[in-house]
Enzyme design. Structure first.
Site, PDB file in Angstrom:
ATOM      1  CD  GLN A   1      -8.929  -4.079  -2.462  1.00 19.55           C
ATOM      2  OE1 GLN A   1      -8.292  -4.264  -1.449  1.00 19.55           O
ATOM      3  NE2 GLN A   1      -9.972  -4.807  -2.926  1.00 19.55           N
TER       4      GLN A   1
ATOM      5  CB  CYS B   1      -1.651  -1.090   6.772  1.00 17.80           C
ATOM      6  SG  CYS B   1      -3.008  -1.033   5.375  1.00 17.80           S
TER       7      CYS B   1
ATOM      8  CB  CYS C   1      -1.032  -0.078   1.051  1.00 15.21           C
ATOM      9  SG  CYS C   1      -0.551   0.426   2.728  1.00 15.21           S
ATOM     10  CD  GLU C   2      -1.215   5.415  -3.362  1.00 14.23           C
ATOM     11  OE1 GLU C   2      -1.833   6.521  -3.246  1.00 14.23           O
ATOM     12  OE2 GLU C   2      -0.678   5.426  -4.534  1.00 14.23           O
ATOM     13  CG  HIS C   3      -2.389   5.196   2.079  1.00 10.10           C
ATOM     14  ND1 HIS C   3      -3.481   4.509   1.942  1.00 10.10           N
ATOM     15  CD2 HIS C   3      -2.243   6.186   1.407  1.00 10.10           C
ATOM     16  CE1 HIS C   3      -4.087   5.191   1.056  1.00 10.10           C
ATOM     17  NE2 HIS C   3      -3.546   6.140   0.569  1.00 10.10           N
ATOM     18  CG  HIS C   4       0.301   2.247   6.374  1.00 10.03           C
ATOM     19  ND1 HIS C   4      -1.081   2.196   6.043  1.00 10.03           N
ATOM     20  CD2 HIS C   4      -0.045   3.423   7.360  1.00 10.03           C
ATOM     21  CE1 HIS C   4      -1.889   2.836   6.564  1.00 10.03           C
ATOM     22  NE2 HIS C   4      -1.139   3.375   7.488  1.00 10.03           N
TER      23      HIS C   4
ATOM     24  CG  HIS D   1      -5.642  -3.885   2.556  1.00  7.03           C
ATOM     25  ND1 HIS D   1      -5.199  -2.884   1.555  1.00  7.03           N
ATOM     26  CD2 HIS D   1      -6.855  -4.230   1.943  1.00  7.03           C
ATOM     27  CE1 HIS D   1      -5.738  -2.965   0.578  1.00  7.03           C
ATOM     28  NE2 HIS D   1      -7.025  -3.788   0.645  1.00  7.03           N
TER      29      HIS D   1
END
Length: 173
Positions: free
Chosen positions: A129, A159, A88-91, A157
């Site tokens: 996603q 995260c 994921c690009e966030h975490h 996920h």
């Protein structure tokens, strides 16, 4: 390799990446020089080259179409249970799951292994996603010009399962 000066840029880039990993290890409070971590920067850089190899690939290069074999086809082509893993690009935490890809051919078909390859190309980039689902559908639409495309992704996920809520066995569709 630079033809003009002979510098090996790949070696410079690789060492810079190893140094970045050493810095991350120091930031989390560990010692990158200790025995168990001494080879970790090289291992991480090698893993990144696999995990994020999708940036160097264009799905149009593999979605070569066949004009023959599509005449009179009026049924949907569906490939199910395509396994993937991405981050994921966030975490930058992994998320893993299965993709389901379908398209309705008009006058073009593609080898079915290519649908799984398109999933893999986009999975090997930092993702959400939602974005990955749209990128897969767009790539198929742009290359095949089908009557319709459907993409469903079912993923767990990390995260969400390993930090924050710690909810296991939850997937997102």
């Amino acid at each position: 390799m630079c033809d003009a000066c002979g510098d090996d840029y790949s070696a410079v880039v690789t060492e810079r990446r190893r140094e970045l990993v050493r810095g991350i290890l120091a930031e989390i409070g560990d010692d990158a020089t200790r025995e168990g971590l001494a080879e970790t920067p090289a291992r991480v850089v090698k893993a990144w080259s696999t995990w994020f190899s999708g940036y160097g690939q264009d799905p149009k290069d593999i979605l070569k179409v066949f004009a023959d074999g599509a005449e009179g086809v009026d049924e949907m082509v569906i490939e199910v249970d395509i396994p993937f893993y991405t981050h994921c690009e966030h975490h930058m935490a992994p998320f893993l799951g299965k993709a389901y890809v379908a398209y309705m051919p008009t006058n073009r078909v593609v080898g079915i292994s290519k649908l799984a390859k398109v999933v893999e190309i986009f999975a090997r980039r930092l993702q959400t996603q939602e974005t990955m689902t749209q990128q897969i559908a767009d790539a198929i639409t742009d290359s095949l010009r089908p009557a319709g495309v459907a993409v469903l992704i079912d993923a767990a996920h990390q995260c969400m399962t390993t930090r924050g809520l710690h909810h296991r066995h939850v997937t997102t569709i």
